[in-house]
Design a protein around this motif. Structure first.
Motif, PDB file in Angstrom:
ATOM      1  N   ASN A 500       0.837  -1.193   0.000  1.00  0.00           N
ATOM      2  CA  ASN A 500       0.000   0.000   0.000  1.00  0.00           C
ATOM      3  C   ASN A 500       0.873   1.244   0.000  1.00  0.00           C
ATOM      4  O   ASN A 500       1.900   1.303   0.673  1.00  0.00           O
ATOM      5  N   ALA A 501       0.414   2.263  -0.755  1.00  0.00           N
ATOM      6  CA  ALA A 501       1.088   3.565  -0.791  1.00  0.00           C
ATOM      7  C   ALA A 501       0.070   4.646  -0.486  1.00  0.00           C
ATOM      8  O   ALA A 501      -0.421   5.340  -1.386  1.00  0.00           O
ATOM      9  N   PRO A 522      -0.044   1.237   5.936  1.00  0.00           N
ATOM     10  CA  PRO A 522      -0.565   2.376   5.157  1.00  0.00           C
ATOM     11  C   PRO A 522       0.426   2.888   4.126  1.00  0.00           C
ATOM     12  O   PRO A 522       0.059   3.152   2.987  1.00  0.00           O
ATOM     13  N   GLY A 523       1.675   3.049   4.496  1.00  0.00           N
ATOM     14  CA  GLY A 523       2.666   3.563   3.560  1.00  0.00           C
ATOM     15  C   GLY A 523       2.472   5.034   3.255  1.00  0.00           C
ATOM     16  O   GLY A 523       1.476   5.657   3.627  1.00  0.00           O
ATOM     17  N   ALA A 524       3.419   5.605   2.544  1.00  0.00           N
ATOM     18  CA  ALA A 524       3.368   7.014   2.120  1.00  0.00           C
ATOM     19  C   ALA A 524       2.898   7.090   0.673  1.00  0.00           C
ATOM     20  O   ALA A 524       3.076   6.141  -0.101  1.00  0.00           O
ATOM     21  N   PRO A 525       2.282   8.200   0.284  1.00  0.00           N
ATOM     22  CA  PRO A 525       1.836   8.311  -1.120  1.00  0.00           C
ATOM     23  C   PRO A 525       3.003   8.271  -2.091  1.00  0.00           C
ATOM     24  O   PRO A 525       4.149   8.595  -1.761  1.00  0.00           O
ATOM     25  N   ILE A 526       2.701   7.890  -3.296  1.00  0.00           N
ATOM     26  CA  ILE A 526       3.696   7.888  -4.371  1.00  0.00           C
ATOM     27  C   ILE A 526       4.055   9.337  -4.716  1.00  0.00           C
ATOM     28  O   ILE A 526       3.184  10.194  -4.832  1.00  0.00           O
ATOM     29  N   GLY A 527       5.342   9.593  -4.880  1.00  0.00           N
ATOM     30  CA  GLY A 527       5.821  10.928  -5.175  1.00  0.00           C
ATOM     31  C   GLY A 527       6.473  11.619  -4.008  1.00  0.00           C
ATOM     32  O   GLY A 527       7.107  12.667  -4.192  1.00  0.00           O
ATOM     33  N   VAL A 528       6.338  11.074  -2.797  1.00  0.00           N
ATOM     34  CA  VAL A 528       6.979  11.675  -1.625  1.00  0.00           C
ATOM     35  C   VAL A 528       8.486  11.475  -1.700  1.00  0.00           C
ATOM     36  O   VAL A 528       9.273  12.397  -1.492  1.00  0.00           O
ATOM     37  N   GLY A 529       8.898  10.236  -2.009  1.00  0.00           N
ATOM     38  CA  GLY A 529      10.317   9.941  -2.160  1.00  0.00           C
ATOM     39  C   GLY A 529      10.995   9.633  -0.842  1.00  0.00           C
ATOM     40  O   GLY A 529      10.639  10.167   0.214  1.00  0.00           O
ATOM     41  N   GLY A 530      11.992   8.740  -0.916  1.00  0.00           N
ATOM     42  CA  GLY A 530      12.782   8.424   0.263  1.00  0.00           C
ATOM     43  C   GLY A 530      12.077   7.584   1.293  1.00  0.00           C
ATOM     44  O   GLY A 530      12.454   7.609   2.473  1.00  0.00           O
ATOM     45  N   VAL A 531      11.026   6.850   0.929  1.00  0.00           N
ATOM     46  CA  VAL A 531      10.300   6.003   1.878  1.00  0.00           C
ATOM     47  C   VAL A 531      10.311   4.566   1.365  1.00  0.00           C
ATOM     48  O   VAL A 531      10.441   4.310   0.161  1.00  0.00           O
ATOM     49  N   ASP A 532      10.194   3.635   2.311  1.00  0.00           N
ATOM     50  CA  ASP A 532      10.125   2.217   1.973  1.00  0.00           C
ATOM     51  C   ASP A 532       8.680   1.756   2.049  1.00  0.00           C
ATOM     52  O   ASP A 532       7.883   2.242   2.861  1.00  0.00           O
ATOM     53  N   PHE A 533       8.344   0.825   1.205  1.00  0.00           N
ATOM     54  CA  PHE A 533       7.003   0.245   1.179  1.00  0.00           C
ATOM     55  C   PHE A 533       7.078  -1.191   1.692  1.00  0.00           C
ATOM     56  O   PHE A 533       8.000  -1.941   1.359  1.00  0.00           O
ATOM     57  N   GLU A 534       6.084  -1.547   2.430  1.00  0.00           N
ATOM     58  CA  GLU A 534       6.038  -2.864   3.062  1.00  0.00           C
ATOM     59  C   GLU A 534       4.865  -3.649   2.501  1.00  0.00           C
ATOM     60  O   GLU A 534       3.769  -3.100   2.319  1.00  0.00           O
TER      61      GLU A 534
END
Length: 747
Positions: A500-501, A522-534
């Motif tokens: 999820n993003a 939950p994850g961070a939205p696409i386009g934020v940058g510098g985050v990992d998705f699980e």
């Protein structure tokens, strides 16, 4: 301002005293008319003649002429008697036109007008300003004038009425947003206030922007309107139905009463030609090129109206019809014809200005409506091409989808959904939402959807797919934000992997009627940058339904997102209980029922909805082997395939399957370094999958007669119903499908 002639009629033949002209109007005796003209001229030329005495004498002679000629003579009446004679005029027959009772456009007629002005004690300008208009609220010319300043006050009041009418009519026209609303606004604003009937012609097709017509210019009758309904017909309509031509409907007066005509037009209105091709250099082309409205009695309109309405269409006499070209920003786009029946006063010179204002506002509104329609069409096409035309039918899962724009005025959004078949009979389920409702949002959505499809074909894990989507969004711009849910369903293992993003969590409806909100990171939205998705892996039992959606379904100004998610969960549970706990609800009906939960005020955003019903593949329908990359591998593969077909009762496919398996496994063993996998799946088709660790995809080629190899894929292409090759992160998979005997009955 250019003045338009009110009449182009020439001198008419003189009839005997008390007779009627060819239009059926009463005419004054010649002697009475000459007496008025002579007396008026003599009263104004003597050196000792007083103005008041001249006016009184002229008025006395006019009354004498009126008395001798009768009420239908056509001479102007004394103002003192005008109010008393109004009831008689209103009750006169249709052949008596009291507004057209002014003298002809000749020198004699001009003298008579001067005599009339002298008798009324006013100037020519005041007499022109006092002419009658047919619009309600427009005062007629025959009202009593108590004092010397009354004509100016009456003229000012009538001009104010005209301005108020034009203002109200243009506001009604401007309220329309599409073509039909604007044309309807013109018709409703002018009938019956300004005219008894109207015909609106528009170019077919209407030009858009700077487009130039390549063929002949054609006008099509878009709409007609009139004062009286079809049920209010007189005996003349039955006469027409019995075979009388339309020209004969004018009756003995020679003028057409449009309120008595049956509705026989293309839209059930006035009888007129539906199509008209404008001839270059013709009368109609010249009138339209002139842009300004003209009376039907003018020289150009007399020839243009039959060309527009048809040669068989009867035309009113005098100034009872106005032809107004409709000119947009760049060119003429149509024409409007205003008509009045003989029962009301004819159009005046100032009515041409009113018609010009109505035509201008209508044409500009039509221009805007056409441009808006083109933009809406482009938006619809862009949104449609960005979304899948149809969903695939992968093995072990059934799919349904819905998309709703935010509103009719905002048809473009950034929401999308997708279903991508993957190797191993798996399927990727994607739902995303780009911020905004514009062409830019739709364009970014299309780029992200294409990127997701490309990454899915590489068989990357869901978390890796979101990571690459995040990088792509940053390359598109610093403010390109989107949320996305990416899930991969494996029908053989009955498992689903979700990443999820920043997207709302999915809802899973179990077979027993229980609905649960899946707990995914939950994850961070696409386009934020510098985050990992699980990513998280969950059970996907057979018969369960997974619902992926965008926030427009659960969030609005009236409720927050978590309240909407809970309402969605309850709605799914209620729907499952209504259909029974032993079988799931139909997918299409389930999607419609979910959208029905939207109430007034719940459509702040567009909505994308993707529902997946997990059927899975039973373990008894799956056969799986590992083959060492040896020369004996093709023979072992043929034996394993033969045993599986015998267990499934599909011996009829043994020869074809053994031949194709041998060819595909031979190619895999040639390039593989690690064990080769062989899997057979029995669903509605027999699917064979061969995997190895070589990333090079096989390509079909035409072998020469002297070649010893190169014919394996040619055989696969000829014998299999479908085949393909997919590159994986660990190598590739080559697959093919064979139809089952009696597959139609099984499905």
């Amino acid at each position: 301002m250019t003045e338009y002639p009110t009449s182009q009629e020439g001198p008419q033949p003189v009839a005997s005293a008390g007779g009627t002209d060819e239009a059926g109007h009463g005419k004054a005796p010649i002697a009475a008319t000459e007496a008025v003209r002579t007396h008026a001229a003599g009263a104004g030329t003597g050196p000792a003649a007083e103005p008041g005495a001249a006016a009184a004498a002229a008025a006395s002679d006019v009354r004498a002429a009126r008395s001798a000629a009768g009420p239908g003579s056509g001479l102007p009446r004394p103002r003192a008697a005008a109010s008393a004679e109004v009831p008689a005029a209103a009750g006169s027959g249709p052949g008596q036109d009291h507004d057209n009772a002014r003298p002809r456009d000749t020198s004699d007629g001009a003298d008579a007008v001067d005599a009339h002005d002298a008798a009324r004690g006013t100037g020519a300008g005041q007499a022109a300003a006092g002419g009658g208009s047919g619009a309600p609220g427009f005062q007629g010319a025959g009202g009593p004038v108590p004092g010397a300043g009354a004509p100016d006050a009456t003229a000012a009041r009538r001009e104010g009425d005209r301005l108020r009418f034009v203002g109200a009519a243009t506001r009604r026209i401007a309220r329309g947003i599409d073509l039909d609303e604007i044309v309807l606004g013109l018709c409703r604003a002018t009938v019956p206030t300004f005219s008894d009937a109207i015909l609106v012609y528009l170019r077919d097709p209407l030009p858009v922007g700077d487009e130039r017509p390549v063929g002949p210019v054609v006008l099509r009758l878009r709409r007609t309107d009139r004062l009286r309904p079809i049920d209010d017909l007189t005996d003349i309509s039955s006469t027409i139905g019995a075979g009388m031509d339309l020209a004969g409907a004018a009756g003995a007066t020679g003028e057409l009463d449009f309120s008595q005509l049956p509705l026989v037009g293309p839209q059930g209105d006035l009888p007129a030609a539906e199509l008209c091709e404008i001839r270059p250099g013709g009368a109609l082309a010249e009138v339209l090129r002139g842009v300004r409205p003209v009376f039907a009695s003018s020289v150009g309109a007399r020839a243009a109206l039959p060309e527009l309405l048809g040669v068989d269409h009867p035309l009113p006499r005098g100034n009872r019809a106005v032809l107004a070209p409709l000119r947009g920003r760049r060119r003429v786009i149509g024409a409007a014809v205003f008509l009045r029946s003989p029962e009301r006063p004819a159009f005046e010179q100032n009515d041409l200005l009113v018609a010009a204002q109505l035509a201008t506002h209508t044409a500009l509104g039509i221009d805007k409506a056409v441009l808006y329609g083109r933009e809406a069409y482009i938006a619809d096409e862009l949104q449609r091409t960005m979304l899948p035309d149809s969903l695939p039918q992968p093995t072990g899962v059934r799919l349904a989808s819905r998309y709703l724009p935010a509103a009719e005025t905002a048809r473009v959004g950034g929401d999308w959904y997708d279903a991508i078949p993957l190797p191993g009979s798996r399927v990727a389920l994607v739902v995303g939402d780009v911020m905004g409702h514009s062409m830019t949002s739709a364009a970014i959505m299309g780029q992200l959807r294409t990127t997701a499809q490309t990454l899915a074909q590489l068989d990357l894990p869901p978390a890796e797919v979101l990571h690459h989507l995040d990088e792509q969004a940053q390359r598109l711009g610093s403010d390109r934000m989107a949320t996305c849910m990416y899930a991969v369903y494996d029908p053989v293992a009955h498992r689903i992997t979700i990443a999820n993003a920043g997207h709302p969590p999915p809802v899973l409806l179990h077979l027993g009627g229980r609905a649960e909100v899946l707990r995914v990171p939950p994850g961070a939205p696409i386009g934020v940058g510098g985050v990992d998705f699980e990513a998280v892996e969950l059970d996907a039992p057979a018969g369960a339904t997974l619902l992926l959606y965008t926030d427009g379904l659960v969030e609005s100004r009236l409720r927050d997102v978590w309240t909407g998610i809970e309402q969605l969960r309850e709605r799914l549970a209620t729907t499952a209980q209504l259909t029974g706990l032993d079988h799931p609800p139909p997918l299409e009906a389930l999607c419609d029922d979910v959208l029905d939960m939207l109430g007034p005020g719940d459509r702040d955003d567009d909505i994308a909805l993707l529902a997946a019903r997990f059927d899975g593949i039973a373990p008894s329908d799956v056969a799986y082997w590992f083959l060492d990359p040896e020369e004996t591998a093709p023979g072992r593969a043929r034996r394993f395939a033969r045993r599986a077909l015998t267990r499934w009762g599909l011996e009829d496919l043994s020869d074809s399957l053994e031949l194709l398996v041998s060819e595909v496994v031979t190619n895999a063993v040639r390039y593989a370094e690690r064990p080769v996998t062989l899997r057979l799946l029995r669903t509605d088709v027999l699917r064979c999958e061969v995997g190895d660790d070589s990333p090079q995809l096989p390509r079909q080629r035409r072998a020469r007669d002297t070649d010893e190899g190169g014919r394996g894929l040619f055989l696969v292409n000829r014998l299999a119903r479908r085949w393909g090759a997919t590159r994986l992160s660990s190598g590739k998979v080559v697959w093919f499908e064979l139809p089952l005997p009696g597959a139609g009955e099984r499905r």
